[in-house]
Design a protein around this motif. Structure first.
Motif, PDB file in Angstrom:
ATOM      1  N   GLU A   1       0.830  -1.202   0.000  1.00 51.54           N
ATOM      2  CA  GLU A   1       0.000   0.000   0.000  1.00 51.54           C
ATOM      3  C   GLU A   1       0.866   1.255   0.000  1.00 51.54           C
ATOM      4  OE1 GLU A   1      -3.854  -0.652   2.553  1.00 51.54           O
ATOM      5  OE2 GLU A   1      -2.202  -1.672   3.578  1.00 51.54           O
ATOM      6  N   VAL A   2       1.938   1.221   0.761  1.00 52.42           N
ATOM      7  CA  VAL A   2       2.847   2.366   0.846  1.00 52.42           C
ATOM      8  C   VAL A   2       3.608   2.536  -0.471  1.00 52.42           C
ATOM      9  CG1 VAL A   2       4.760   3.403   2.134  1.00 52.42           C
ATOM     10  CG2 VAL A   2       3.078   1.973   3.322  1.00 52.42           C
ATOM     11  N   ILE A   3       4.033   1.432  -1.054  1.00 55.50           N
ATOM     12  CA  ILE A   3       4.786   1.488  -2.310  1.00 55.50           C
ATOM     13  C   ILE A   3       3.935   2.086  -3.426  1.00 55.50           C
ATOM     14  CG2 ILE A   3       5.817   0.050  -4.121  1.00 55.50           C
ATOM     15  CD1 ILE A   3       6.845  -1.783  -1.874  1.00 55.50           C
ATOM     16  N   ARG A   4       2.660   1.713  -3.480  1.00 57.45           N
ATOM     17  CA  ARG A   4       1.773   2.269  -4.517  1.00 57.45           C
ATOM     18  C   ARG A   4       1.567   3.765  -4.311  1.00 57.45           C
ATOM     19  NH1 ARG A   4      -0.490  -2.878  -3.787  1.00 57.45           N
ATOM     20  NH2 ARG A   4      -1.976  -2.160  -2.210  1.00 57.45           N
ATOM     21  N   ALA A   5       1.464   4.206  -3.055  1.00 62.44           N
ATOM     22  CA  ALA A   5       1.313   5.637  -2.774  1.00 62.44           C
ATOM     23  C   ALA A   5       2.574   6.399  -3.184  1.00 62.44           C
ATOM     24  CB  ALA A   5       1.018   5.853  -1.289  1.00 62.44           C
TER      25      ALA A   5
ATOM     26  N   ARG B   1       5.810  10.015  -6.746  1.00 61.81           N
ATOM     27  CA  ARG B   1       6.931  10.100  -7.691  1.00 61.81           C
ATOM     28  C   ARG B   1       6.485  10.741  -9.006  1.00 61.81           C
ATOM     29  NH1 ARG B   1       9.582   6.480 -11.523  1.00 61.81           N
ATOM     30  NH2 ARG B   1      11.851   6.715 -11.379  1.00 61.81           N
ATOM     31  N   GLU B   2       5.285  10.418  -9.457  1.00 65.39           N
ATOM     32  CA  GLU B   2       4.760  11.025 -10.682  1.00 65.39           C
ATOM     33  C   GLU B   2       4.621  12.534 -10.510  1.00 65.39           C
ATOM     34  OE1 GLU B   2       1.142   9.014 -11.513  1.00 65.39           O
ATOM     35  OE2 GLU B   2       2.100   7.109 -12.035  1.00 65.39           O
ATOM     36  N   GLU B   3       4.166  12.978  -9.331  1.00 65.66           N
ATOM     37  CA  GLU B   3       4.050  14.422  -9.073  1.00 65.66           C
ATOM     38  C   GLU B   3       5.426  15.073  -9.020  1.00 65.66           C
ATOM     39  OE1 GLU B   3       1.439  15.993  -6.132  1.00 65.66           O
ATOM     40  OE2 GLU B   3       0.322  14.127  -5.949  1.00 65.66           O
TER      41      GLU B   3
ATOM     42  N   ARG C   1       9.473  20.066  -9.233  1.00 68.11           N
ATOM     43  CA  ARG C   1      10.935  19.974  -9.145  1.00 68.11           C
ATOM     44  C   ARG C   1      11.540  21.354  -8.867  1.00 68.11           C
ATOM     45  NH1 ARG C   1      14.320  15.755 -11.122  1.00 68.11           N
ATOM     46  NH2 ARG C   1      13.155  13.832 -11.372  1.00 68.11           N
ATOM     47  N   THR C   2      11.037  22.363  -9.543  1.00 70.40           N
ATOM     48  CA  THR C   2      11.543  23.722  -9.328  1.00 70.40           C
ATOM     49  C   THR C   2      11.285  24.169  -7.900  1.00 70.40           C
ATOM     50  OG1 THR C   2      11.151  24.290 -11.654  1.00 70.40           O
ATOM     51  CG2 THR C   2      11.379  26.113 -10.098  1.00 70.40           C
TER      52      THR C   2
ATOM     53  N   ARG D   1       1.862  15.107   0.160  1.00 77.17           N
ATOM     54  CA  ARG D   1       1.525  14.415  -1.091  1.00 77.17           C
ATOM     55  C   ARG D   1       1.182  12.946  -0.837  1.00 77.17           C
ATOM     56  NH1 ARG D   1       1.520  19.002  -1.989  1.00 77.17           N
ATOM     57  NH2 ARG D   1       1.926  20.065  -3.960  1.00 77.17           N
ATOM     58  N   LEU D   2       1.858  12.324   0.107  1.00 74.15           N
ATOM     59  CA  LEU D   2       1.515  10.952   0.481  1.00 74.15           C
ATOM     60  C   LEU D   2       0.080  10.875   0.993  1.00 74.15           C
ATOM     61  CD1 LEU D   2       4.674   9.510   2.318  1.00 74.15           C
ATOM     62  CD2 LEU D   2       3.587   8.563   0.274  1.00 74.15           C
ATOM     63  N   PHE D   3      -0.306  11.844   1.800  1.00 70.94           N
ATOM     64  CA  PHE D   3      -1.663  11.870   2.353  1.00 70.94           C
ATOM     65  C   PHE D   3      -2.706  12.076   1.251  1.00 70.94           C
ATOM     66  CE2 PHE D   3      -0.213  13.489   6.789  1.00 70.94           C
ATOM     67  CZ  PHE D   3       0.278  12.228   7.077  1.00 70.94           C
ATOM     68  N   GLN D   4      -2.362  12.902   0.267  1.00 78.85           N
ATOM     69  CA  GLN D   4      -3.309  13.158  -0.828  1.00 78.85           C
ATOM     70  C   GLN D   4      -3.493  11.918  -1.698  1.00 78.85           C
ATOM     71  OE1 GLN D   4      -2.310  16.641  -3.102  1.00 78.85           O
ATOM     72  NE2 GLN D   4      -2.422  18.020  -1.342  1.00 78.85           N
ATOM     73  N   THR D   5      -2.424  11.186  -1.926  1.00 78.97           N
ATOM     74  CA  THR D   5      -2.523  10.010  -2.803  1.00 78.97           C
ATOM     75  C   THR D   5      -3.114   8.800  -2.084  1.00 78.97           C
ATOM     76  OG1 THR D   5      -0.250   9.366  -2.270  1.00 78.97           O
ATOM     77  CG2 THR D   5      -0.560  10.746  -4.204  1.00 78.97           C
ATOM     78  N   GLU D   6      -2.881   8.716  -0.756  1.00 82.42           N
ATOM     79  CA  GLU D   6      -3.430   7.606   0.013  1.00 82.42           C
ATOM     80  C   GLU D   6      -3.851   8.114   1.398  1.00 82.42           C
ATOM     81  OE1 GLU D   6      -5.221   5.119   1.158  1.00 82.42           O
ATOM     82  OE2 GLU D   6      -4.254   4.027  -0.503  1.00 82.42           O
TER      83      GLU D   6
END
Length: 443
Positions: free
Chosen positions: A25-29, A34-36, A43-44, A169-174
């Motif tokens: 579950e953590v790896i998928r999040a 990573r995509e973001e 990145r900037t 971002r982790l919280f937003q994705t999962e």
């Protein structure tokens, strides 16, 4: 996202009553984060956050690239496999009796009874982040999540916007991860709050200096596991064969080392503080010192445009005072100060391992190979990285001596503060410290 109020204690207990968080579950999040991270805008923004406190842009870009690689699903899976074996998914899966299989890893019979061993999280980890490396709090918590722990995170006093961005971002994705990770906006001086967090934890993960580690030891109750990632010292070593070899080869190595020193300001545990030379001759030490000083001057001048700030001037003023004191002391002691533009090399007659003045102010000291072990062993608890200059002049016996003295990494001069995926941290697989090995008797 914060952990204010007392409800967090009850909520943590409720989470512990639920089925464990699974690594997948953590790896998928992380894959979605990573995509973001791969967008130009993000990145900037993160590069700006990393360079805000004086980190050179080149080093900031390298760290960002390493973070991006680290979040890749295949790399996180490889990391889990390195630490917990090829059956790591089974190891962390829910259930016992229905998981027993004769001959399978962790399954065995003894005296007619069946047993099953599995990895399980410690339970609750209290992470205390370090102030000298943005993002470390987030990656410390990420390892806690991968091992199924509930993570209580106290950020450094000056903040850590990189960690806050990654965690948000982790919280937003999962959204489920919010139950397993809480940020606490408190200072280290808030003893009552710090003690409450320590009392709730099965393990305390502390990143920082000796004072931070000592403070945590006072907080921890008997039975609480202390996971200390404290200060470490790193240095370069010049074998006698390299000292007497081609000077162009030595100069090339010193240039790489000087670049590393200038780019890290010698502030990291893996940053080179100075050079030990396999000699007792003062003339040889001065020769190495002068060559290193020339390389440092060039590198400091190259970076001056990026780091010309008021705080840099203050640091150099403080270093100048220390150097002046060293010059006066050199009249009666065995040391020689070589001063350059914005940098210096102090040549000592002793073999003491110590932190340099940093920011391009380094030391050179004698350390004959015959006495290497006896002189370094007293500092075995703080040794980390050794760079062997002109490594083709070294042999495995020398490398083994450094490991027996207490060092845990041997690298090239330009890679002292670089790492690879799955590299042990201070000689240990870090996630192994965040779990326990449980055993169940099935019949």
């Amino acid at each position: 996202m914060s952990g204010k109020g007392q409800d967090w204690k009850r909520e943590v207990e409720q989470v512990l009553e639920e089925t464990c968080l699974q690594p997948g579950e953590v790896i998928r999040a992380c894959a979605r984060v990573r995509e973001e991270l791969d967008t130009e805008e993000n990145r900037t923004r993160l590069l700006s956050l990393l360079t805000k406190n004086g980190l050179p842009e080149e080093e900031a870009s390298a760290r960002l690239e390493f973070a991006w690689e680290s979040l890749a699903p295949e790399n996180l899976s490889r990391l889990m496999e390195l630490e917990f074996g090829p059956d790591w998914e089974t190891e962390f899966s829910y259930g016992f009796a229905d998981r027993w299989e004769e001959g399978a890893p962790g399954c065995f019979e003894e005296h007619g009874r069946r047993y099953l061993q599995r990895w399980r999280p410690l339970g609750v980890l209290f992470h205390i982040g370090a102030g000298n490396m943005d993002g470390i709090s987030a990656f410390s918590a990420l390892e806690g999540l991968l091992t199924g722990n509930v993570n209580l995170v106290k950020l450094p006093g000056r903040g850590d916007p990189v960690s806050e961005w990654l965690i948000s971002r982790l919280f937003q994705t999962e959204p489920k991860l919010k139950k397993y990770l809480r940020l606490f906006p408190i200072g280290s001086g808030e003893e009552k709050s710090m003690r409450e967090l320590a009392e709730a934890a099965d393990g305390i993960v502390v990143w920082g200096g000796d004072e931070a580690v000592r403070a945590v030891r006072r907080l921890a109750a008997p039975g609480t596991k202390l996971i200390e990632w404290g200060n470490r010292l790193s240095f370069a070593y010049l074998p006698v064969a390299a000292l007497c070899g081609p000077q162009k080869e030595l100069d090339a190595q010193l240039e790489l080392l000087a670049r590393h020193m200038a780019e890290t300001d010698q502030l990291l545990c893996s940053s080179c503080q100075g050079i030990f030379v396999d000699t007792e001759k003062g003339g040889d030490l001065l020769k190495v010192g002068r060559r290193l000083l020339a390389a440092l001057e060039w590198e400091k001048d190259r970076l001056r445009g990026e780091k010309e700030r008021i705080d840099e001037m203050r640091r150099q003023a403080a270093a100048a005072l220390e150097l002046r004191t060293a010059e006066l002391e050199s009249l009666r002691e065995r040391k020689r100060v070589l001063k350059g533009k914005g940098c210096s090399v102090t040549v000592f007659g002793d073999s003491r391992l110590e932190v340099s003045l940093q920011y391009g102010n380094v030391w050179v000291r004698p350390l004959p190979a015959a006495s290497l072990l006896s002189r370094l062993r007293p500092a075995r608890g703080v040794l980390q990285t050794v760079c062997i200059l002109c490594p083709q002049k070294a042999d495995d016996q020398l490398r083994e001596l450094f490991f027996r003295a207490g060092a845990v990494r041997i690298t090239s001069p330009d890679r002292m503060s670089s790492s690879y995926l799955g590299e042990p941290h201070d000689g240990e697989f870090s996630m192994r410290r965040y779990v326990k090995r449980v055993s169940v008797e099935l019949s």
